[in-house]
Design a protein around this motif. Sequence first.
Motif, PDB file in Angstrom:
ATOM      1  N   TYR A  79       3.938 -21.133 -29.814  1.00 57.13           N
ATOM      2  CA  TYR A  79       5.128 -21.900 -29.431  1.00 57.13           C
ATOM      3  C   TYR A  79       6.348 -21.353 -30.170  1.00 57.13           C
ATOM      4  CZ  TYR A  79       1.924 -25.291 -27.377  1.00 57.13           C
ATOM      5  OH  TYR A  79       0.960 -25.885 -26.623  1.00 57.13           O
ATOM      6  N   GLU A  80       7.403 -21.147 -29.424  1.00 57.75           N
ATOM      7  CA  GLU A  80       8.615 -20.606 -30.026  1.00 57.75           C
ATOM      8  C   GLU A  80       9.847 -21.239 -29.400  1.00 57.75           C
ATOM      9  OE1 GLU A  80       7.931 -16.481 -29.112  1.00 57.75           O
ATOM     10  OE2 GLU A  80       9.152 -16.586 -27.291  1.00 57.75           O
ATOM     11  N   VAL A  81      10.938 -21.224 -30.160  1.00 61.87           N
ATOM     12  CA  VAL A  81      12.233 -21.707 -29.679  1.00 61.87           C
ATOM     13  C   VAL A  81      13.083 -20.487 -29.344  1.00 61.87           C
ATOM     14  CG1 VAL A  81      14.309 -23.025 -30.216  1.00 61.87           C
ATOM     15  CG2 VAL A  81      12.091 -23.785 -31.078  1.00 61.87           C
ATOM     16  N   ASP A  82      13.509 -20.402 -28.097  1.00 57.93           N
ATOM     17  CA  ASP A  82      14.284 -19.252 -27.628  1.00 57.93           C
ATOM     18  C   ASP A  82      15.702 -19.666 -27.266  1.00 57.93           C
ATOM     19  OD1 ASP A  82      12.042 -17.689 -27.902  1.00 57.93           O
ATOM     20  OD2 ASP A  82      11.432 -17.896 -25.808  1.00 57.93           O
ATOM     21  N   PHE A  83      16.639 -18.762 -27.507  1.00 56.44           N
ATOM     22  CA  PHE A  83      18.019 -18.936 -27.082  1.00 56.44           C
ATOM     23  C   PHE A  83      18.262 -18.031 -25.871  1.00 56.44           C
ATOM     24  CE2 PHE A  83      19.576 -19.871 -31.690  1.00 56.44           C
ATOM     25  CZ  PHE A  83      18.951 -21.099 -31.643  1.00 56.44           C
ATOM     26  N   TYR A  84      18.612 -18.647 -24.737  1.00 54.72           N
ATOM     27  CA  TYR A  84      19.031 -17.887 -23.564  1.00 54.72           C
ATOM     28  C   TYR A  84      20.551 -17.759 -23.640  1.00 54.72           C
ATOM     29  CZ  TYR A  84      14.326 -18.324 -21.684  1.00 54.72           C
ATOM     30  OH  TYR A  84      12.970 -18.231 -21.496  1.00 54.72           O
ATOM     31  N   LEU A  85      20.992 -16.622 -24.146  1.00 51.83           N
ATOM     32  CA  LEU A  85      22.394 -16.461 -24.541  1.00 51.83           C
ATOM     33  C   LEU A  85      23.392 -16.578 -23.384  1.00 51.83           C
ATOM     34  CD1 LEU A  85      21.924 -13.641 -27.198  1.00 51.83           C
ATOM     35  CD2 LEU A  85      21.870 -16.126 -27.488  1.00 51.83           C
ATOM     36  N   LEU A 136      17.675 -33.030 -36.095  1.00 49.85           N
ATOM     37  CA  LEU A 136      16.242 -33.190 -35.859  1.00 49.85           C
ATOM     38  C   LEU A 136      15.404 -32.637 -37.008  1.00 49.85           C
ATOM     39  CD1 LEU A 136      16.098 -32.110 -32.101  1.00 49.85           C
ATOM     40  CD2 LEU A 136      16.211 -34.423 -33.021  1.00 49.85           C
ATOM     41  N   LYS A 137      16.072 -32.037 -37.993  1.00 49.26           N
ATOM     42  CA  LYS A 137      15.407 -31.435 -39.154  1.00 49.26           C
ATOM     43  C   LYS A 137      14.449 -30.318 -38.751  1.00 49.26           C
ATOM     44  CE  LYS A 137      15.747 -35.656 -41.921  1.00 49.26           C
ATOM     45  NZ  LYS A 137      15.033 -36.677 -42.727  1.00 49.26           N
ATOM     46  N   VAL A 138      14.873 -29.534 -37.778  1.00 51.33           N
ATOM     47  CA  VAL A 138      14.076 -28.388 -37.353  1.00 51.33           C
ATOM     48  C   VAL A 138      14.877 -27.088 -37.430  1.00 51.33           C
ATOM     49  CG1 VAL A 138      12.557 -29.720 -35.847  1.00 51.33           C
ATOM     50  CG2 VAL A 138      14.710 -28.828 -34.939  1.00 51.33           C
ATOM     51  N   ALA A 139      16.059 -27.148 -38.029  1.00 53.25           N
ATOM     52  CA  ALA A 139      16.890 -25.947 -38.143  1.00 53.25           C
ATOM     53  C   ALA A 139      16.353 -25.043 -39.242  1.00 53.25           C
ATOM     54  CB  ALA A 139      18.345 -26.329 -38.435  1.00 53.25           C
ATOM     55  N   GLU A 140      16.444 -23.742 -39.018  1.00 53.89           N
ATOM     56  CA  GLU A 140      16.034 -22.739 -39.982  1.00 53.89           C
ATOM     57  C   GLU A 140      17.092 -21.650 -40.028  1.00 53.89           C
ATOM     58  OE1 GLU A 140      13.540 -22.448 -42.067  1.00 53.89           O
ATOM     59  OE2 GLU A 140      12.458 -24.284 -41.545  1.00 53.89           O
ATOM     60  N   THR A 169       6.267 -29.752 -35.596  1.00 56.14           N
ATOM     61  CA  THR A 169       7.595 -29.264 -35.198  1.00 56.14           C
ATOM     62  C   THR A 169       7.754 -29.292 -33.689  1.00 56.14           C
ATOM     63  OG1 THR A 169       7.623 -27.810 -37.144  1.00 56.14           O
ATOM     64  CG2 THR A 169       9.235 -27.363 -35.417  1.00 56.14           C
ATOM     65  N   ILE A 170       6.710 -28.857 -32.984  1.00 56.00           N
ATOM     66  CA  ILE A 170       6.751 -28.893 -31.519  1.00 56.00           C
ATOM     67  C   ILE A 170       6.905 -30.327 -31.033  1.00 56.00           C
ATOM     68  CG2 ILE A 170       5.277 -28.641 -29.486  1.00 56.00           C
ATOM     69  CD1 ILE A 170       6.682 -26.129 -30.216  1.00 56.00           C
ATOM     70  N   SER A 171       6.267 -31.276 -31.725  1.00 52.40           N
ATOM     71  CA  SER A 171       6.357 -32.685 -31.335  1.00 52.40           C
ATOM     72  C   SER A 171       7.793 -33.186 -31.428  1.00 52.40           C
ATOM     73  CB  SER A 171       5.451 -33.535 -32.220  1.00 52.40           C
ATOM     74  OG  SER A 171       4.104 -33.143 -32.086  1.00 52.40           O
ATOM     75  N   LYS A 172       8.510 -32.750 -32.449  1.00 52.47           N
ATOM     76  CA  LYS A 172       9.907 -33.167 -32.591  1.00 52.47           C
ATOM     77  C   LYS A 172      10.753 -32.655 -31.427  1.00 52.47           C
ATOM     78  CE  LYS A 172       9.893 -33.446 -37.659  1.00 52.47           C
ATOM     79  NZ  LYS A 172      10.469 -32.915 -38.908  1.00 52.47           N
ATOM     80  N   PHE A 173      10.505 -31.416 -31.035  1.00 60.52           N
ATOM     81  CA  PHE A 173      11.242 -30.867 -29.902  1.00 60.52           C
ATOM     82  C   PHE A 173      10.873 -31.596 -28.613  1.00 60.52           C
ATOM     83  CE2 PHE A 173      11.915 -27.159 -32.661  1.00 60.52           C
ATOM     84  CZ  PHE A 173      13.236 -26.873 -32.370  1.00 60.52           C
ATOM     85  N   ALA A 174       9.592 -31.974 -28.480  1.00 58.37           N
ATOM     86  CA  ALA A 174       9.131 -32.625 -27.260  1.00 58.37           C
ATOM     87  C   ALA A 174       9.630 -34.062 -27.153  1.00 58.37           C
ATOM     88  CB  ALA A 174       7.607 -32.591 -27.206  1.00 58.37           C
ATOM     89  N   GLY A 182      20.749 -23.456 -22.764  1.00 58.36           N
ATOM     90  CA  GLY A 182      20.328 -22.172 -23.330  1.00 58.36           C
ATOM     91  C   GLY A 182      19.279 -22.259 -24.416  1.00 58.36           C
ATOM     92  N   VAL A 183      18.802 -23.473 -24.765  1.00 59.78           N
ATOM     93  CA  VAL A 183      17.772 -23.623 -25.796  1.00 59.78           C
ATOM     94  C   VAL A 183      16.503 -24.144 -25.131  1.00 59.78           C
ATOM     95  CG1 VAL A 183      17.137 -24.709 -27.972  1.00 59.78           C
ATOM     96  CG2 VAL A 183      19.521 -24.105 -27.530  1.00 59.78           C
ATOM     97  N   GLN A 184      15.410 -23.410 -25.270  1.00 56.09           N
ATOM     98  CA  GLN A 184      14.152 -23.802 -24.642  1.00 56.09           C
ATOM     99  C   GLN A 184      12.990 -23.548 -25.588  1.00 56.09           C
ATOM    100  OE1 GLN A 184      13.419 -22.154 -20.760  1.00 56.09           O
ATOM    101  NE2 GLN A 184      15.527 -22.431 -20.087  1.00 56.09           N
ATOM    102  N   VAL A 185      11.978 -24.404 -25.461  1.00 56.14           N
ATOM    103  CA  VAL A 185      10.714 -24.190 -26.163  1.00 56.14           C
ATOM    104  C   VAL A 185       9.767 -23.519 -25.184  1.00 56.14           C
ATOM    105  CG1 VAL A 185       8.768 -25.279 -27.335  1.00 56.14           C
ATOM    106  CG2 VAL A 185      11.077 -26.194 -27.633  1.00 56.14           C
ATOM    107  N   ASN A 186       9.292 -22.339 -25.524  1.00 53.01           N
ATOM    108  CA  ASN A 186       8.433 -21.567 -24.638  1.00 53.01           C
ATOM    109  C   ASN A 186       7.084 -21.292 -25.284  1.00 53.01           C
ATOM    110  OD1 ASN A 186      10.341 -21.319 -22.520  1.00 53.01           O
ATOM    111  ND2 ASN A 186      11.351 -19.646 -23.611  1.00 53.01           N
ATOM    112  N   ILE A 187       6.132 -20.955 -24.440  1.00 57.88           N
ATOM    113  CA  ILE A 187       4.805 -20.582 -24.897  1.00 57.88           C
ATOM    114  C   ILE A 187       4.606 -19.101 -24.616  1.00 57.88           C
ATOM    115  CG2 ILE A 187       2.326 -20.998 -24.670  1.00 57.88           C
ATOM    116  CD1 ILE A 187       2.991 -23.784 -23.638  1.00 57.88           C
TER     117      ILE A 187
END
Length: 269
Positions: A79-85, A136-140, A169-174, A182-187
């Motif tokens: 699971y990853e967080v992607d930016f579609y610019l 959401l306390k998921v920023a890095e 972390t995935i649960s917080k995004f869900a 432009g922000v998506q959680v992908n597999i």
Amino acid sequence: MARSKQSATIDFRILTVAALILLALIVIGVRLWWVQVKLYAHYKGKIQGSSEVTVRVPSVRGEIRDRNGVVLVTNRQSYEVDFYLPELVSGYRKQYGAPPMVDYLRKSADGMLRETKEEDIVQMVDQTIIPRLEQLKVAEPYNSQRLRTHYRNNTLVPFIYREDLDFSTISKFAEKDLGLPGVQVNIRPVRKYVYNAMAAQILGYVGAPKDINKLPDIKDFNFYQPDVQGRTNIEYFLDDELRGKPGRRILKKDAKNHIEGEKELIQPT
């Protein structure tokens, strides 16, 4: 001394030709005005609708089993967080207006460095995305220079902000609706060797392609995301059989090379 009839006839012909030329210039001028001014929106719409770019979506690699059907090599979900610019820039433009610009040196066709301007993708991310992720306390932290380089060279390829996320972390995004364009959680499938190092000398391993320019379908896409390739042993010798079918994302551009949105998405199989 009176002019001859022949001279008067020649003068009349010259005036006639001049009048015809003037009339033709007026007609051309009116036609140019009609096409460039009155029909501007019509032709602009045609340009926007016909300009497309394609992005290659990597395929899913097949499993390796022994003669009894026991799975030795498979794929796990990462699971990853992607930016579609392009979508991020488009969303910023709709909400805030013109995006911030930044100066940088770019190598031109003649090999010289020239100063040019581009959208400040880092400032837009820090202004619109990071504050929401911090709530959401998921920023890095991320590498801003890598983001700028990715935006200049691989605009349509998603920028991986975070990867290999854990379940919490995935649960917080869900649970939370980010509401961020432009922000998506992908597999993403990642190669998994079920018994770790067992039979590694037989199974082999995979890696990024050594020379992406030699790949057979490199010219079929505007932006290319390659598959992993087998490097040794079974992964290498059965590489063609283990590879799946890549996908294709088709995006539309407007007249200013801004990405309007995704037209079609074909997932890899």
